[in-house]
Design a protein around this motif. Structure first.
Motif, PDB file in Angstrom:
ATOM      1  N   UNK A  69      -0.950  -3.608  -0.838  1.00  0.00           N
ATOM      2  CA  UNK A  69      -2.291  -3.038  -0.984  1.00  0.00           C
ATOM      3  C   UNK A  69      -2.702  -2.927  -2.447  1.00  0.00           C
ATOM      4  N   UNK A  70      -1.744  -2.817  -3.351  1.00  0.00           N
ATOM      5  CA  UNK A  70      -2.012  -2.664  -4.782  1.00  0.00           C
ATOM      6  C   UNK A  70      -2.163  -4.004  -5.503  1.00  0.00           C
ATOM      7  N   UNK A  71      -2.009  -5.104  -4.785  1.00  0.00           N
ATOM      8  CA  UNK A  71      -2.032  -6.450  -5.378  1.00  0.00           C
ATOM      9  C   UNK A  71      -3.448  -7.026  -5.378  1.00  0.00           C
ATOM     10  N   UNK A  97       3.633  -0.393  -0.126  1.00  0.00           N
ATOM     11  CA  UNK A  97       2.204  -0.104  -0.110  1.00  0.00           C
ATOM     12  C   UNK A  97       1.876   1.288   0.401  1.00  0.00           C
ATOM     13  N   UNK A  98       2.881   2.154   0.433  1.00  0.00           N
ATOM     14  CA  UNK A  98       2.637   3.531   0.842  1.00  0.00           C
ATOM     15  C   UNK A  98       3.009   3.784   2.288  1.00  0.00           C
ATOM     16  N   UNK A  99       2.479   4.890   2.796  1.00  0.00           N
ATOM     17  CA  UNK A  99       2.772   5.312   4.159  1.00  0.00           C
ATOM     18  C   UNK A  99       2.006   4.443   5.157  1.00  0.00           C
ATOM     19  N   UNK A 105      -5.440   2.789   6.387  1.00  0.00           N
ATOM     20  CA  UNK A 105      -6.698   3.047   5.685  1.00  0.00           C
ATOM     21  C   UNK A 105      -7.117   1.805   4.885  1.00  0.00           C
ATOM     22  N   UNK A 106      -6.154   1.176   4.210  1.00  0.00           N
ATOM     23  CA  UNK A 106      -6.437  -0.043   3.451  1.00  0.00           C
ATOM     24  C   UNK A 106      -6.964  -1.147   4.377  1.00  0.00           C
ATOM     25  N   UNK A 111     -11.426  -4.297   6.334  1.00  0.00           N
ATOM     26  CA  UNK A 111     -11.806  -4.888   7.622  1.00  0.00           C
ATOM     27  C   UNK A 111     -10.834  -5.992   8.048  1.00  0.00           C
ATOM     28  N   UNK A 112      -9.543  -5.681   7.979  1.00  0.00           N
ATOM     29  CA  UNK A 112      -8.485  -6.616   8.364  1.00  0.00           C
ATOM     30  C   UNK A 112      -7.877  -6.164   9.680  1.00  0.00           C
TER      31      UNK A 112
END
Length: 172
Positions: A69-71, A97-99, A105-106, A111-112
């Protein structure tokens, strides 16, 4: 006049081949430590609660896509992967990428809709030798890694590699 045009076309073709060879060589070098041959197993549960086992995909051509998510580059590839997931089996792995909630949420914000395995501790990515994200692996019907690519991959490029793996048996 015709001789000059022909020579120009020949030089252009030669330059194009040279650029393609350099790009191919750089990709080979960048992916040299990642998994090759028989694909390492993935046995995990997706964010949606679906059990994923790589062995269940035997007989099918598959895209295994590592992202984060951070990429920032991943954002350019994600929509392509989402579209490909409508035509081919796809397993995506979110690296560090977190929890689960943060990844959901990402996905919602972007919209994936592809299935995601959360690789919070990087264990799956390490087993696959992921050297950076995004990183994509094309797995053939026999469970062999046919293509691997790190960095940006275009939708037509991914689809072409999936089609090749699907239609040209590596054992022939």
């Amino acid at each position: 006049m015709m001789k000059i045009r022909r020579r120009t076309l020949m030089l252009l073709a030669l330059e194009l081949l040279l650029v393609m060879a350099v790009v191919f060589g750089v990709n080979l070098w960048r992916t040299r430590e990642s998994a090759s041959g028989v694909a390492p197993d993935i046995t995990a549960i997706t964010l949606e609660g679906k059990m994923v086992n790589l062995g269940d995909y035997r007989g099918e051509t598959l895209l295994v896509h590592f992202w984060a998510s951070w990429c920032p580059v991943c954002g350019f590839v994600d929509n392509s992967v989402d579209a490909i997931a409508k035509d081919y089996p796809v397993i995506t792995v979110a690296l560090s990428s977190g929890s689960d909630a943060e990844i959901r949420q990402h996905l919602q914000e972007e919209e994936l809709s592809f299935d995601v395995v959360n690789d919070a501790d990087g264990e799956i990515s390490q087993r696959w030798g992921v050297v950076g994200v995004p990183m994509s692996f094309i797995i053939d019907r026999q469970g062999e890694i046919r293509f691997r690519d790190v960095g940006y991959s275009s939708a037509p490029g991914l689809r072409l590699r999936l089609w090749i793996a699907d239609n040209f048996d590596a054992q022939r």
